[in-house]
Design a protein around this motif. Structure first.
Motif, PDB file in Angstrom:
ATOM      1  N   THR A 104      -6.894  21.768   5.986  1.00 48.61           N
ATOM      2  CA  THR A 104      -8.031  22.366   6.701  1.00 48.61           C
ATOM      3  C   THR A 104      -9.038  21.309   7.151  1.00 48.61           C
ATOM      4  O   THR A 104     -10.198  21.307   6.737  1.00 48.61           O
ATOM      5  CB  THR A 104      -8.684  23.454   5.809  1.00 48.61           C
ATOM      6  OG1 THR A 104      -7.637  24.287   5.286  1.00 48.61           O
ATOM      7  CG2 THR A 104      -9.649  24.316   6.596  1.00 48.61           C
ATOM      8  N   GLN A 113     -14.210  19.416  11.320  1.00 46.62           N
ATOM      9  CA  GLN A 113     -15.243  19.871  10.391  1.00 46.62           C
ATOM     10  C   GLN A 113     -15.864  18.665   9.692  1.00 46.62           C
ATOM     11  O   GLN A 113     -15.209  17.651   9.467  1.00 46.62           O
ATOM     12  CB  GLN A 113     -14.629  20.792   9.316  1.00 46.62           C
ATOM     13  CG  GLN A 113     -13.944  22.033   9.857  1.00 46.62           C
ATOM     14  CD  GLN A 113     -12.450  21.847  10.040  1.00 46.62           C
ATOM     15  OE1 GLN A 113     -11.975  20.758  10.381  1.00 46.62           O
ATOM     16  NE2 GLN A 113     -11.692  22.900   9.838  1.00 46.62           N
ATOM     17  N   SER A 118     -15.241  20.330   5.396  1.00 52.30           N
ATOM     18  CA  SER A 118     -14.394  21.450   4.978  1.00 52.30           C
ATOM     19  C   SER A 118     -13.574  21.094   3.744  1.00 52.30           C
ATOM     20  O   SER A 118     -13.272  21.944   2.903  1.00 52.30           O
ATOM     21  CB  SER A 118     -13.443  21.825   6.117  1.00 52.30           C
ATOM     22  OG  SER A 118     -12.716  20.676   6.531  1.00 52.30           O
ATOM     23  N   SER A 172     -23.809  15.781   5.970  1.00 53.31           N
ATOM     24  CA  SER A 172     -23.176  17.071   6.307  1.00 53.31           C
ATOM     25  C   SER A 172     -24.237  18.143   6.518  1.00 53.31           C
ATOM     26  O   SER A 172     -24.122  18.976   7.431  1.00 53.31           O
ATOM     27  CB  SER A 172     -22.238  17.521   5.179  1.00 53.31           C
ATOM     28  OG  SER A 172     -21.311  16.524   4.896  1.00 53.31           O
ATOM     29  N   HIS A 206     -24.832  20.583   9.736  1.00 56.29           N
ATOM     30  CA  HIS A 206     -24.916  22.052   9.642  1.00 56.29           C
ATOM     31  C   HIS A 206     -26.242  22.568  10.194  1.00 56.29           C
ATOM     32  O   HIS A 206     -26.293  23.634  10.811  1.00 56.29           O
ATOM     33  CB  HIS A 206     -24.737  22.510   8.190  1.00 56.29           C
ATOM     34  CG  HIS A 206     -23.334  22.325   7.682  1.00 56.29           C
ATOM     35  ND1 HIS A 206     -22.240  22.856   8.335  1.00 56.29           N
ATOM     36  CD2 HIS A 206     -22.835  21.667   6.601  1.00 56.29           C
ATOM     37  CE1 HIS A 206     -21.129  22.529   7.673  1.00 56.29           C
ATOM     38  NE2 HIS A 206     -21.464  21.802   6.622  1.00 56.29           N
ATOM     39  N   ASP A 211     -25.875  22.582  13.866  1.00 54.39           N
ATOM     40  CA  ASP A 211     -24.908  23.622  14.256  1.00 54.39           C
ATOM     41  C   ASP A 211     -25.526  25.019  14.197  1.00 54.39           C
ATOM     42  O   ASP A 211     -25.188  25.881  15.012  1.00 54.39           O
ATOM     43  CB  ASP A 211     -23.677  23.565  13.343  1.00 54.39           C
ATOM     44  CG  ASP A 211     -22.631  22.592  13.878  1.00 54.39           C
ATOM     45  OD1 ASP A 211     -22.729  22.210  15.067  1.00 54.39           O
ATOM     46  OD2 ASP A 211     -21.736  22.211  13.099  1.00 54.39           O
ATOM     47  N   ARG A 238     -16.885  15.240  18.162  1.00 52.98           N
ATOM     48  CA  ARG A 238     -16.323  16.600  18.127  1.00 52.98           C
ATOM     49  C   ARG A 238     -15.815  16.989  19.519  1.00 52.98           C
ATOM     50  O   ARG A 238     -14.720  17.527  19.659  1.00 52.98           O
ATOM     51  CB  ARG A 238     -17.390  17.592  17.661  1.00 52.98           C
ATOM     52  CG  ARG A 238     -16.875  19.008  17.580  1.00 52.98           C
ATOM     53  CD  ARG A 238     -18.005  19.999  17.456  1.00 52.98           C
ATOM     54  NE  ARG A 238     -18.573  20.018  16.124  1.00 52.98           N
ATOM     55  CZ  ARG A 238     -19.723  20.663  15.833  1.00 52.98           C
ATOM     56  NH1 ARG A 238     -20.392  21.297  16.768  1.00 52.98           N
ATOM     57  NH2 ARG A 238     -20.194  20.639  14.603  1.00 52.98           N
ATOM     58  N   SER A 245     -13.946  28.103  16.596  1.00 48.86           N
ATOM     59  CA  SER A 245     -14.134  28.666  15.253  1.00 48.86           C
ATOM     60  C   SER A 245     -12.777  28.779  14.569  1.00 48.86           C
ATOM     61  O   SER A 245     -11.746  28.932  15.232  1.00 48.86           O
ATOM     62  CB  SER A 245     -14.800  30.037  15.339  1.00 48.86           C
ATOM     63  OG  SER A 245     -13.903  30.940  15.925  1.00 48.86           O
TER      64      SER A 245
END
Ligand SMILES: Cc1cc2nc3c(=O)[nH]c(=O)nc-3n(C[C@H](O)[C@H](O)[C@H](O)COP(=O)(O)OP(=O)(O)OC[C@H]3O[C@@H](n4cnc5c(N)ncnc54)[C@H](O)[C@@H]3O)c2cc1C
Length: 457
Positions: A92, A97, A100, A122, A126, A129, A173, A194
């Motif tokens: 994952t 990410q 993750s 991180s 977030h 985001d 990204r 997503s």
């Protein structure tokens, strides 16, 4: 001239899905395939799968095209894979990410970050985001992804260094998810970004999926289609191995082929389709797979990542050792990096990469035993890895491409699926939609793996 009911152009996941559902169509519900529905799949390459392509040279299994199911929850691809008995391994980290799974982060000076520093970085990503969706929603029609990410970062009260690290992550990204610099990607270009549930990869190769989908179908390999003519008399498809006549056609060639002069549609696509097509562009995105005689990185991380300017091109390496036990790192030349290395030898790419890995791990980094570098940009039947939205485009452009033309000509493929373009899932759903359009009724997608043709797999 050969006459069939439906010609499907392209034996990638979209084309095989459409063909399989059409060939499996049970018009009267008696469980038998509908009589007379003959489907031919015309494929330019000498293999099925298109941009799902597994290499098995040197005894190693290497996915040179798609690797991941980006989230197995609610995914028809995951359902198909399970039904066909194809093995997968959880991994994952396929959506760029930030945290993750465990990642060995190195700061701009090359030194390993401790857990607290990783957590702070991180958390910053977030934080941005959490505001980004609203900034994107408020964006203007020609804004770029860089415009919106700049706005979202500028809204934070951070010092320059802290803001720069997050800005850089968002740039990477755009490059890693869509193979394009963020100032060439539409503000809405990552709206579909997503992931539901775990991501998985394929220890025995992703190509098992198209191989299963193709079983029992009439697939003509090495048939390069040059033109599709459509009119009152139906469809005429010209290849380098003869002409095919049909009542309907499903065209699944990548956007780059559709835009080229080598693939002619007569009469040309209607204005709505042409405009949507002009606002999509094939990206530049290449994989580099390095196998090493021994592992020099930690066993418990999913990836290695470096922050800072040295990571402009090479910043993330994904640990594929879990697939077969051979120490293997996968990295990407994405966007500007992919364009820059076009034409480089494998040795040049390797030297450039090792310089960065040795900056992080020193002399512990041995020479790799094998290196594979893809060249999707130069592949005449792909012309890039997948399509991205140019500034000025709208997310609906994808679906607009799939509006049936005169009830006979249907476009499908990853770029025609708004909710999940650029993926195997998008390709599969678009093929399903094309089959339903031709049949004029709903067909359960599960018929892909449970229909009559499955006796022949
Ligand atoms: C490097 C890379 C990494 C990727 N990673 C992922 C990932 O991890 N997960 C994910 O979900 N997706 C990923 N993708 C995207 C995914 O592979 C594609 O979205 C999907 O496979 C596209 O399927 P398709 O059927 O729409 O197109 P294709 O697979 O391209 O099928 C179209 C077919 O048309 C054929 N064709 C082209 N021109 C002609 C012609 N003139 N005549 C006859 N046939 C022709 C082609 O050969 C091809 O077989 C990746 C792609 C690449 C390249």
């Amino acid at each position: 001239m050969e006459t069939v009911d439906v010609v499907v152009i392209g034996a990638g996941v979209a084309g095989l899905t459409a063909a399989r559902l059409l060939a499996n169509a049970d018009a009267d519900g008696d469980g038998e395939p509908a009589a007379g529905r003959r489907v031919v799949v015309l494929e330019a390459r000498d293999r099925v799968g298109g941009r799902v392509h597994t290499d098995r040279s040197g005894g190693h299994v290497t996915d040179l095209g798609a690797s991941w199911i980006h989230g197995v929850d609610g995914s028809a691809v995951a359902e198909a894979v399970t039904a066909f008995g194809i093995r997968t391994v959880e991994f994952t980290v396929g959506g760029y990410q930030v945290d993750s799974r465990p990642i060995a982060y190195h700061g701009a000076d090359g030194h390993r970050l401790d857990d607290a520093a990783i957590h702070r970085f991180s958390a910053d990503v977030h934080t941005v985001d959490a505001t980004l969706a609203d900034v994107v929603a408020a964006s203007g029609p020609t804004d770029t992804y860089r415009d919106v990410t700049e706005r979202a970062v500028a809204a934070q009260v951070w010092d320059a260094e802290r803001a720069e690290r997050v800005r850089e992550h968002l740039e990477h990204r755009s490059e890693e998810q869509y193979g394009v610099a963020s100032d060439e990607l539409a503000a809405h270009g990552l709206d579909d970004d997503s992931i539901d549930g775990d991501e998985v990869v394929f220890p025995d190769g992703y190509d098992a999926l198209p191989t299963h989908l193709a079983a029992g179908l009439d697939v003509r390999l090495r048939h390069v289609v040059h033109s599709v003519r459509h009119g009152e008399d139906g469809i005429e498809v010209t290849t380098d191995h003869g002409t095919f006549h049909a009542e309907a056609v499903v065209v699944t060639v990548p956007v780059g082929v559709l835009q080229s002069d080598d693939f002619v549609i007569e009469p040309p696509l209607p204005a709505r389709h042409r405009q949507a097509l002009e606002r999509l562009r094939m990206n530049a995105f290449e994989k580099v797979v390095l196998r090493f005689p021994e592992r020099f990185w930690d066993e418990d991380v999913y990836a290695i990542r470096q922050l800072g300017p040295e990571g402009r091109w090479w910043h993330s390496w994904y640990d594929l050792t879990r697939l077969d036990g051979v120490p293997t790192l996968l990295t990407f030349a994405a966007g500007p990096a992919a364009r820059a290395i076009r034409g480089w030898s494998v040795e040049q790419v390797t030297a450039s990469l090792l310089e960065q890995l040795r900056r992080l791990y020193g002399d512990r980094v041995p020479a790799p035993s094998t290196v594979q570098v893809t060249a999707w940009q130069d592949d005449p039947f792909a012309r890039g890895s997948y399509a991205h939205m140019l500034p000025g485009s709208a997310t609906d452009d994808h679906d607009d491409l799939a509006v049936p033309i005169d009830g006979r000509l249907h476009l499908a493929g990853e770029a025609t699926w708004t909710d999940d373009p650029a993926t195997v899932a998008g390709a599969m759903y678009s093929g399903h939609r094309a089959a339903e359009q031709i049949l004029g009724r709903d067909v359960p997608i599960a018929r892909l793996w449970s229909g009559a043709l499955n006796g022949t797999t």
